[in-house]
Structures are given as structure tokens and as C-alpha cells.
Write a protein that holds these residues in place. Structure first.
Motif, short mmCIF file in Angstrom:
data_model
loop_
_atom_site.label_atom_id
_atom_site.label_comp_id
_atom_site.label_asym_id
_atom_site.label_seq_id
_atom_site.Cartn_x
_atom_site.Cartn_y
_atom_site.Cartn_z
N ARG A 147 0.85 -1.19 0.00
CA ARG A 147 0.00 0.00 0.00
C ARG A 147 0.89 1.24 0.00
NH1 ARG A 147 -5.41 1.10 1.04
NH2 ARG A 147 -5.88 3.20 1.76
N ILE A 148 0.81 2.01 -1.08
CA ILE A 148 1.59 3.24 -1.19
C ILE A 148 0.70 4.36 -1.71
CG2 ILE A 148 3.81 2.10 -1.57
CD1 ILE A 148 3.48 2.75 -4.57
N THR A 149 1.15 5.58 -1.43
CA THR A 149 0.52 6.77 -2.00
C THR A 149 1.61 7.62 -2.61
OG1 THR A 149 -1.21 6.74 -0.29
CG2 THR A 149 -0.90 8.79 -1.51
N PHE A 150 1.46 7.97 -3.87
CA PHE A 150 2.43 8.86 -4.51
C PHE A 150 2.34 10.24 -3.86
CE2 PHE A 150 1.65 5.90 -8.18
CZ PHE A 150 2.92 5.35 -8.19
N THR A 151 3.49 10.78 -3.49
CA THR A 151 3.52 12.07 -2.79
C THR A 151 4.30 13.14 -3.52
OG1 THR A 151 5.46 11.29 -1.54
CG2 THR A 151 3.29 10.99 -0.52
N GLU A 152 5.12 12.77 -4.50
CA GLU A 152 5.88 13.73 -5.27
C GLU A 152 5.98 13.26 -6.71
OE1 GLU A 152 9.71 14.91 -3.71
OE2 GLU A 152 9.08 14.44 -1.67
N GLY A 153 6.08 14.21 -7.62
CA GLY A 153 6.27 13.86 -9.02
C GLY A 153 5.90 15.01 -9.93
N SER A 154 6.72 15.27 -10.92
CA SER A 154 6.41 16.28 -11.91
C SER A 154 7.14 15.92 -13.20
CB SER A 154 6.83 17.68 -11.44
OG SER A 154 8.23 17.74 -11.27
N VAL A 155 6.64 16.44 -14.29
CA VAL A 155 7.22 16.13 -15.58
C VAL A 155 7.53 17.42 -16.32
CG1 VAL A 155 4.97 15.98 -16.74
CG2 VAL A 155 6.93 14.72 -17.66
N SER A 156 8.60 17.41 -17.11
CA SER A 156 8.99 18.60 -17.87
C SER A 156 9.74 18.16 -19.12
CB SER A 156 9.87 19.53 -17.02
OG SER A 156 11.03 18.85 -16.61
N ALA A 157 9.89 19.08 -20.03
CA ALA A 157 10.68 18.86 -21.24
C ALA A 157 11.98 19.64 -21.09
CB ALA A 157 9.91 19.33 -22.47
N ALA A 158 13.04 18.94 -20.73
CA ALA A 158 14.29 19.61 -20.38
C ALA A 158 15.03 20.15 -21.60
CB ALA A 158 15.20 18.65 -19.61
N GLY A 159 14.78 19.58 -22.74
CA GLY A 159 15.48 20.03 -23.95
C GLY A 159 15.06 19.17 -25.11
N LYS A 160 15.51 19.52 -26.29
CA LYS A 160 15.12 18.75 -27.46
C LYS A 160 15.90 17.45 -27.54
CE LYS A 160 18.23 20.95 -30.86
NZ LYS A 160 18.25 21.69 -32.14
N ASN A 161 15.37 16.52 -28.30
CA ASN A 161 15.99 15.21 -28.53
C ASN A 161 16.14 14.42 -27.24
OD1 ASN A 161 16.30 15.91 -31.29
ND2 ASN A 161 18.27 16.90 -30.84
N SER B 102 10.75 12.58 -22.25
CA SER B 102 10.13 13.16 -21.07
C SER B 102 9.93 12.05 -20.04
CB SER B 102 8.77 13.78 -21.43
OG SER B 102 8.95 14.92 -22.22
N MET B 103 10.47 12.28 -18.85
CA MET B 103 10.42 11.28 -17.79
C MET B 103 9.54 11.78 -16.64
SD MET B 103 12.39 9.14 -19.27
CE MET B 103 12.37 7.88 -17.98
N LEU B 104 8.92 10.82 -15.96
CA LEU B 104 8.10 11.14 -14.79
C LEU B 104 8.75 10.50 -13.56
CD1 LEU B 104 5.61 12.25 -13.36
CD2 LEU B 104 4.38 10.15 -14.02
N PRO B 105 9.48 11.29 -12.75
CA PRO B 105 10.02 10.75 -11.50
C PRO B 105 8.96 10.83 -10.41
CG PRO B 105 10.83 12.96 -11.84
CD PRO B 105 9.92 12.67 -13.01
N LEU B 106 8.72 9.71 -9.74
CA LEU B 106 7.69 9.64 -8.71
C LEU B 106 8.29 9.18 -7.38
CD1 LEU B 106 4.94 7.85 -10.83
CD2 LEU B 106 4.71 10.14 -9.83
N THR B 107 7.75 9.71 -6.31
CA THR B 107 8.09 9.26 -4.96
C THR B 107 6.80 8.86 -4.26
OG1 THR B 107 9.99 10.75 -4.83
CG2 THR B 107 9.12 9.91 -2.76
N ALA B 108 6.85 7.75 -3.55
CA ALA B 108 5.67 7.26 -2.83
C ALA B 108 6.05 6.86 -1.42
CB ALA B 108 5.04 6.07 -3.57
N GLN B 109 5.09 6.97 -0.52
CA GLN B 109 5.28 6.55 0.87
C GLN B 109 4.35 5.39 1.17
OE1 GLN B 109 7.66 7.95 2.70
NE2 GLN B 109 8.12 9.47 1.12
N ALA B 110 4.86 4.42 1.93
CA ALA B 110 4.05 3.26 2.30
C ALA B 110 3.24 3.55 3.56
CB ALA B 110 4.95 2.04 2.54
N SER B 111 2.09 2.93 3.64
CA SER B 111 1.28 2.94 4.85
C SER B 111 0.82 1.51 5.11
CB SER B 111 0.08 3.89 4.69
OG SER B 111 -0.64 3.60 3.50
N LYS B 112 0.24 1.27 6.28
CA LYS B 112 -0.11 -0.09 6.68
C LYS B 112 -1.18 -0.66 5.76
CE LYS B 112 -1.54 -2.96 10.59
NZ LYS B 112 -1.88 -2.99 12.03
#
Length: 491
Positions: free
Chosen positions: A446-460, A463-473
Motif C-alpha cells: 500500500r503506497i501513496t504517490f507524494t511527489e512527481g512532476s514532468v517537464s521537457a528539459a530540452g530537445k531530442n 520526457s520522464m516522470l520521477p515519482l516518490t511514494a510513501q508506504a502505509s499499513k
């Protein structure tokens, strides 16, 4: 300066029964590692005395500290190996092993005989082998006594696999081993239903299975697997009754099948989840190239944090950070002839990762996973006090919450995962890595995503989506983090 070569540094480990105390005549086991930052060092403070010559008095030693990381490549953590011991310390729990017996280097000690007439293996008392258990025998002198066998008569001391299958051995050798690796049904007894497996004769409640545990369905050879290949895969147990195993995370294409004529084999292994029991180890490092080797011994070492990293085109790696009480520097090793390192091969992310799943479904296109990280932090704190036992160092270790963090970098092929972040949608993650018919399965139920954003850093670029999640019981498994290890399975 050859005496300082890092290539001649040996690390050995032993389990403690009392925090900070090395057992008498310890059986040390050698550990495989890629680097370490363990520190056993004194702590000093500067005197506050005021001197008219503007000089300082000698620094004053006030304590000793013992901590630091151990880096390594992920391989199968054989039972009682240092990696297995470190994982117990990290999880604050013991492995729940399937029934096993092992002569452990001494012939005729735990496994004391094989009788061919009834297929009886005589062993010392321990966890019982049950009817239907699939056992793997290895290390026996008689070649035909090595392999997979189904238990037909259950017992804690004289389990049997049936007549005419084994050959007499009066004194099984030092490396003889008997281990439950799964279960096997009678011909046509185990069937597939839409949400799991059913059986009429075999009783699933007698096999030592647990909710949250993973199983591999289907063995090698047509007689031991479903005729429909899509059914010969992995699943996770969510409920157990005598006649049914309810499963989720089932293979794509799973469907009902009677299993007519099949003596189906299903593999499972040992399991561990985060708990509340502290386990500590003594760690010794030896600089063996010195004319007279030096040994640094650190006691009361508890694994405060574990980081497991899976990255495309890289070896799967871990960092296990230790926190301890006391130590010493000496020229006398705790064990001059420790057990050698294990030989299970290192596992690679991508090549050996069989599956990464989110919410029970493999994470694939268009949101392919490039990296996955799982961290368990026990939030340890060292308790320092005025000691009266002629020792220096912390007197105890306090434990905090078992915080599990998941980091995942995916290609931003759709907004499906980003939606879960913004909607605070609870989900789950599991990752299976396997090599040489052995497997590890990490599960964060059981996790909930708590962070993440996407951007276009440059051409060629992608686009990546980095995600952070925290576990709960998790209410089903009552865990933050689970780990299964299968000593043997068949594809």
C-alpha cells in the motif's frame, strides 16, 4: 604498501543473541560486498580551559561510535548467510522459512539417514513436512537421492516420499539438504478458477502458506504444468481455505482450467515482512595483507536502513546502513576459518527483473520503468549514558517508525500514474527478480504517490516522470514491506 590493499579485506558476520555481545566461539560467515564505509572511531571534545599562553590542553575522549554503510550487489540471500542476517535486522523480523533440514557442514548430523524401501528421510526434530509438500533434496551421495520429491507421509522426523524412489544412505554427507520448495497435487486435483486455484484432495491450509505470499504455478515438464501456457506463471495469495487459494496479480490470459491429468506443481518460498523485533550482529573486518593482520570488530550492529536499487542496464544493488554499540581493534580474529562467501550469482535489473507491477498490473508501455528504488528506514537512535561496565559506546538502540519510500522513474507515455499522484489514489508496487531458478519478490502492498512532476528539459530527449511514494499499513498483509525468496522454482 601492499598490506593496505582493499582487495585483501575480509568481512565476516555473526548473529548476536544479546545486543552488543558476540557469542562465545562464534561461527563467522564471510560477506560479499562492493565497498563499505563502516566507521569505528573515538569521539573527542576540546578542553574549555583558559590558558594564559593561548595554548590548548589535550583533547578529551568522551565516547566511541560505530556505524556506516555496506554496499553490495543483490544475489539470492541463502539462509543464515550474512545478507540473510542483515535482512532480518533490517526488517526487525525473522524469516518465516519453509520446513528445511541441513547438515550444515557436518555429515550425519541433522539428516541422519535415507531408507529406500519407504522413501524415508530421517531427520532431527523441527518444522514438520506435510503431505503434498514438494521437497528438494540436494548434496546426497547417491545421485538418485537428489531432486524434487512429493511428501506422501508427513512427519517432523521421518517424512517419506514413497517406495522405490530413494536409495539407502546410512550417513548423509556434510552438505546434504532437504528443503520444501512448493507443493504438488494428485493427478487432476488442482484446477484453475478465475481467481485462483482449487483442490479436492490437497488441503491448502496444511502447507504453511500465508496471505501476501507469492507462488509460481507450473513445473518443468508437461506432466507438472497446465497445458495452457498462459496459466504457468506467478500469483499472490490473498485468501486461503482448505480447498482454494485465492490469488491476485495473476498472469495475463489467466482463465479457468480443470488441469485434467496434470500432477500440478506450485512453488513457493520463505517470506519476511517488517516487524518489531530487533536483531543485531557482530561484524569483523580483517586486513589480511598486513604482516600481522589487523581486525576491527564492531558489536551490536543493527541495520538501520536498507536501500535497494534497480536501474536499467545495471546490476541490482543495495546499501545497508549499520548502527552499533561498541567495538575493538585487535590482531586476533574471532574466527580464523570463517565460512566462505555464498556463490549465488549477482542479479541484474532489466535482464533478471521478471516483472514490476503497479496495482497488480505489469508496468509497461507507454510508461516503461527506467529505475526503481525501495528504501526501508527504521529511524534508529543511539542511546548514550554514563556507563559503569568498563565499556565505551552507546548503551542501547532505540527504534522508530518503519518508513518505506518508493522512488520510480518512468517514461511519460500517458498521464495514468500522474493522475494517481494528484488524486491521492492508494496503490501498490511489487518487483520480481530471478536468476538460476531462484527468485526474490519485493512487495510494497500500500503506497501513496507524494511527489512527481514532468517537464521537457530540452530537445531530442525523453520526457520522464520521477515519482516518490510513501508506504502505509496494508490491511490485508499488515505490512509496509514484504520480501519473498524462492530457493528453487521451475519455469
Amino acid at each position: 604498501m601492499a598490506g593496505s590493499d582493499t582487495n585483501r579485506v575480509r568481512m565476516t558476520v555473526a548473529r548476536e543473541t544479546t545486543l552488543g555481545e558476540t557469542p562465545a566461539n562464534p561461527r563467522m560467515r564471510s560477506h560479499r560486498f562492493t565497498g563499505e564505509g563502516l566507521q569505528y572511531q573515538p569521539s573527542f571534545v576540546q578542553s574549555e580551559e583558559i590558558r594564559d599562553d593561548r595554548m590548548n590542553s589535550d583533547p578529551i575522549k568522551v565516547n566511541e561510535t560505530s556505524q556506516g554503510p555496506i554496499n553490495g550487489e543483490l544475489s539470492y540471500p541463502a539462509d543464515q548467510s550474512p545478507l540473510s542476517l542483515f535482512l532480518e535486522s533490517l526488517f526487525f523480523n525473522a524469516w518465516q522459512n519453509t520446513p528445511q533440514r541441513d547438515n550444515g557442514g557436518t555429515a550425519d548430523s541433522v539428516i541422519t539417514g535415507v531408507t529406500g524401501a519407504g522413501g524415508v528421510v530421517t531427520v532431527t526434530a523441527g518444522a514438520a513436512f506435510a503431505v503434498g509438500h514438494l521437497v528438494r533434496l540436494s548434496g546426497f551421495a547417491e545421485g538418485g537421492n537428489n531432486g524434487l520429491f512429493k511428501i506422501t507421509t508427513g512427519s517432523a522426523t521421518v517424512p517419506a516420499v514413497g517406495a522405490a524412489l530413494l536409495t539407502d544412505e546410512a550417513a548423509p554427507p556434510a552438505n546434504a539438504r532437504m528443503k520444501v520448495v512448493g507443493f504438488e497435487g494428485a493427478a487432476g486435483d488442482i484446477a484453475a478458477v478465475v481467481d485462483g486455484l482449487t483442490a479436492t484432495t490437497l488441503n491448502f491450509t496444511t502447507l504453511g502458506l500465508a496471505v501476501g505470499q507469492w507462488v509460481k504455478i507450473g513445473g518443468a515438464g508437461a506432466a507438472y504444468r497446465f497445458a495452457v501456457e498462459a496459466l504457468n506463471g506467478w500469483g499472490r495469495i490473498v485468501a486461503i481455505t482448505a480447498g482454494k487459494l485465492t490469488l491476485d496479480n495473476l498472469p495475463t490470459g489467466w482463465a479457468a482450467n480443470t488441469g485434467a491429468g496434470k500432477t500440478l506443481r506450485v512453488f513457493f518460498g520463505d517470506r519476511i515482512k517488517n516487524g518489531v523485533t530487533m536483531f543485531s550482529n557482530t561484524i569483523e573486518r580483517g586486513w589480511l595483507a598486513q604482516a600481522q593482520p589487523s581486525y576491527i570488530i564492531q558489536r551490536g550492529m543493527v541495520t538501520g536502513q536498507g536501500e535497494f536499487n534497480f536501474e536499467s542496464e545495471q546490476i541490482a544493488r543495495y546499501v545497508l546502513t549499520q548502527n552499533g554499540l561498541t567495538g575493538e581493534v585487535t590482531v586476533v580474529s574471532l574466527d580464523d576459518t570463517p565460512e566462505p562467501v555464498t556463490q549465488n550469482r549477482s542479479m541484474a535489473a532489466a535482464v533478471n527483473v521478471g516483472r514490476i507491477a503497479e496495482n497488480g498490473v505489469s508496468v509497461g508501455g507507454p510508461n516503461f520503468v527506467r529505475t526503481l528504488g525501495i528504501t526501508l528506514n527504521n529511524n534508529l537512535r543511539m542511546l548514550n549514558a554514563i556507563r559503569s561496565d568498563d565499556k565505551v559506546g552507546a548503551v542501547d538502540i532505540g527504534s522508530g517508525s518503519a518508513d518505506v519510500t518508493v522512488t520510480m522513474e518512468t517514461y511519460f507515455g500517458s498521464k495514468a500514474l500522474l493522475d494517481k499522484l494528484f488524486n491521492s489514489t492508494p496503490t501498490n508496487i511489487n518487483a520480481r527478480i530471478a536468476k538460476d531458478n531462484q527468485a526474490l519478490i519485493f512487495g510494497v502492498p500500500r503506497i501513496t504517490f507524494t511527489e512527481g512532476s514532468v517537464s521537457a528539459a530540452g530537445k531530442n530527449q525523453d520526457s520522464m516522470l520521477p515519482l516518490t511514494a510513501q508506504a502505509s499499513k496494508d490491511p490485508l498483509t499488515e505490512a509496509h514491506l514484504l520480501l519473498d525468496r524462492l530457493e528453487y522454482y521451475e519455469n
